[in-house]
Scaffold this motif. Structure first.
Motif, short mmCIF file in Angstrom:
data_model
loop_
_atom_site.label_atom_id
_atom_site.label_comp_id
_atom_site.label_asym_id
_atom_site.label_seq_id
_atom_site.Cartn_x
_atom_site.Cartn_y
_atom_site.Cartn_z
N THR A 152 0.83 -1.20 0.00
CA THR A 152 0.00 0.00 0.00
C THR A 152 0.86 1.25 0.00
O THR A 152 0.55 2.23 -0.66
CB THR A 152 -0.94 0.00 1.22
OG1 THR A 152 -1.82 -1.13 1.13
CG2 THR A 152 -1.77 1.27 1.26
N TYR A 156 -4.73 3.41 0.58
CA TYR A 156 -5.43 2.19 0.98
C TYR A 156 -6.65 1.93 0.09
O TYR A 156 -7.00 0.77 -0.17
CB TYR A 156 -5.84 2.27 2.45
CG TYR A 156 -4.76 1.79 3.40
CD1 TYR A 156 -4.54 0.43 3.60
CD2 TYR A 156 -3.95 2.69 4.06
CE1 TYR A 156 -3.54 -0.02 4.45
CE2 TYR A 156 -2.95 2.26 4.91
CZ TYR A 156 -2.75 0.90 5.10
OH TYR A 156 -1.75 0.46 5.94
N GLY A 169 -5.45 -5.83 11.98
CA GLY A 169 -6.59 -4.95 12.13
C GLY A 169 -7.79 -5.68 12.71
O GLY A 169 -7.80 -6.92 12.81
N SER A 192 -8.28 -0.13 13.38
CA SER A 192 -8.35 -0.01 11.93
C SER A 192 -8.22 -1.39 11.30
O SER A 192 -7.54 -2.27 11.84
CB SER A 192 -7.25 0.91 11.42
OG SER A 192 -7.36 2.21 11.98
N TYR A 244 -7.14 -1.99 7.94
CA TYR A 244 -6.02 -2.06 6.99
C TYR A 244 -6.31 -2.97 5.79
O TYR A 244 -5.41 -3.66 5.30
CB TYR A 244 -4.76 -2.56 7.70
CG TYR A 244 -4.36 -1.74 8.90
CD1 TYR A 244 -3.83 -0.47 8.77
CD2 TYR A 244 -4.52 -2.26 10.19
CE1 TYR A 244 -3.48 0.29 9.88
CE2 TYR A 244 -4.17 -1.51 11.31
CZ TYR A 244 -3.65 -0.24 11.14
OH TYR A 244 -3.29 0.49 12.25
N LEU A 303 -0.55 -7.34 7.74
CA LEU A 303 0.34 -6.24 7.42
C LEU A 303 1.66 -6.50 8.12
O LEU A 303 1.69 -6.73 9.33
CB LEU A 303 -0.26 -4.90 7.85
CG LEU A 303 0.43 -3.61 7.39
CD1 LEU A 303 -0.57 -2.45 7.38
CD2 LEU A 303 1.61 -3.24 8.28
#
Length: 380
Positions: free
Chosen positions: A176, A239, A294, A335, A337, A347
Motif C-alpha cells: 500500500t 489504501y 486490524g 483499523s 487495513y 500487514l
C-alpha cells in the motif's frame, strides 16, 4: 419535665449506642475467638467508621478509605458507587497477566544497543519487551492490544482457517505504501520522492516483497507480487487504491488465501533522530519486524480479524522460535487495513526508515522461510 434540648441529647446518645453496637457486630462478624474479634476491631475501625458515615456499613465492596471519601463528596459519584465497587473488585480479583494474558495497555519496549549492525550512518538498537505488563502474552508472542476486545490464550492458539490448496496462486504480496524506503550506505545515490520515500525499488519495500515472493516460490508456494506503488505520486487514498487492486486479484484468482501487505516503520528517539531496529542472527544482521493486525474496532465490517490474528500468532511463534529477537511485539488495532478481504490477510512492517536495505532484505527472507513452514504444516 425535661427541656427539649435534654430530650434531643438523650435520643442522640441512644442512637450513638445503637450505632456502636451495630458497628461492633459488623466488624467482628465471622470472628471465632475474642482475639480475632479484637484484631478485626483494631484493623477495621477507621474504614468501618468511614463506611458508617457514608451509610454503607453492610456493603463490603473493598473500596479504600480514600476512594470512599472521594465518592461520598460527590452525589453523582455516590449514586454510581455500586458500579465503581464492581469495577474495583474485578481489578482486585484479576489473576496475574502471565496466567491469562488479558492485558490491553501498551508499553514501550526497552532499547538495547546493537553494535554488531553494519554502519550505514544510523544508530542501531534491538527492541525487546522487558516484562508482560501492558501486553497480552501467548507463548513467545507479545501483543499490544489497542482494541476493546479481551484476548485469551486459548482462543489465540486455535488453528487459523486459511490453508494452502495447491491450486492456482495462494499468496498475494503488495505494498500500500510501496515507496517507503530504507537508508543505504553513505555514497549510494538515491532519488527521494518524499521523507524517506523513493520510487527506486532497490531501496524501498518492494525489494523486500521481491525476496519474500522468491523464498515462498522456492518452497513450492505459488505467489503473486504486485509491485505497484499505490502511494505515489499521491500518498492520500493509498489504501483505497490498494483495496481496489486486491479485490481485482481475488476476483481473477479466487485461489488466493493469503494477502501480505509489506511496509516499513519509522522510529525516532526522544530528540527526533532516526534509528534502525536490528536482530543479530546467524545469517548476519536483519531488520526487526512487526506484524500489524486490524479488527472491526473502527466500526467497519471485518469478520475475519480473529482468524487473521491467529495466523499472525502462529507466524510470530515460529519466527521467534528460530530467531528470538527478529519480531517486535505484535500490534492489534481498531483499523482494519484492508485485512477484511481474506481469511489470511496481514500487514508486515519490515524494519524502519533507518535500516539498511540489506537488513530489510535479510529479514524478509527469514520471515518467508518461517511463513512457508507454518503454512505447509497447517495444510498437511
Amino acid at each position: 419535665m425535661k427541656r427539649p434540648l435534654g430530650r434531643i441529647l438523650q435520643r442522640l446518645e441512644a442512637a450513638a449506642l445503637a450505632a456502636g453496637t451495630l458497628w461492633l457486630v459488623g466488624v467482628t462478624a465471622g470472628s471465632d475467638t475474642a482475639a480475632e474479634a479484637a484484631d478485626a476491631l483494631v484493623s477495621s475501625a477507621p474504614l468501618r467508621a468511614l463506611r458508617w458515615e457514608l451509610g454503607d456499613l453492610w456493603t463490603r465492596d473493598t473500596l479504600s478509605a480514600a476512594a470512599a471519601l472521594t465518592i461520598g463528596e460527590a452525589p453523582l459519584l455516590l449514586a454510581a458507587r455500586p458500579a465503581v465497587a464492581e469495577l474495583w473488585s474485578r481489578e482486585e480479583e484479576a489473576p496475574p497477566a502471565d496466567e491469562t494474558g488479558d492485558i490491553v495497555e501498551p508499553v514501550e519496549e526497552t532499547p538495547l544497543e546493537a553494535p554488531e549492525a553494519p554502519d550505514n550512518g544510523v544508530p542501531a538498537r534491538t527492541l525487546v519487551p522487558t516484562g508482560t505488563a501492558g501486553y497480552t502474552v501467548c507463548g513467545r508472542t507479545y501483543i499490544s492490544n489497542s482494541t476493546d476486545y479481551d484476548l485469551t490464550v486459548q482462543e489465540l492458539q486455535q488453528p487459523f482457517s486459511a490453508v494452502l490448496t495447491g491450486e492456482g496462486p495462494q499468496v498475494l504480496i503488495l505494498h500500500t505504501h510501496g515507496s517507503e524506503g530504507y537508508t543505504p550506505a553513505p555514497g549510494e545515490e538515491v532519488v527521494w520522492s518524499g521523507n524517506y520515500r523513493t520510487t527506486d525499488t532497490r531501496y524501498n519495500v518492494v525489494r523486500v516483497g521481491d525476496e519474500i515472493a522468491r523464498v515462498l516460490g522456492e518452497a513450492g508456494i505459488s505467489v503473486l507480487h504486485d509491485r505497484t506503488l499505490y502511494d505515489y505520486p499521491s500518498y492520500n487514498e493509498a489504501y483505497d487504491r490498494s483495496l481496489a487492486a486486491v479485490q481485482t486479484y481475488l476476483a481473477q484468482y479466487p485461489s488466493i488465501q493469503f494477502v501480505l501487505d509489506v511496509h516499513r516503520d519509522a522510529i525516532e528517539d526522544a530528540e527526533g533522530n532516526q534509528y534502525k531496529v536490528v536482530s543479530a542472527v546467524e545469517e548476519g544482521t536483519a531488520a526487526q519486524m512487526t506484524l500489524v493486525v486490524g479488527s472491526d474496532g473502527s466500526g467497519l465490517t471485518h469478520p475475519n480479524w480473529m482468524d487473521n490474528l491467529r495466523l499472525a500468532v502462529a507466524l510470530q511463534e515460529e519466527t521467534l522460535r528460530e530467531y528470538p529477537t527478529l519480531m517486535r511485539p505484535m500490534l492489534l488495532r481498531n483499523s482494519r487495513y484492508n485485512q477484511h478481504v481474506a481469511p489470511g490477510a496481514l500487514l508486515l512492517e519490515v524494519g524502519a526508515a533507518g535500516n539498511a536495505p540489506e537488513e530489510a532484505v535479510l529479514a524478509g527472507q527469514l520471515f518467508a522461510q518461517c511463513m512457508a513452514e507454518v503454512l505447509q504444516a497447517r495444510s498437511k
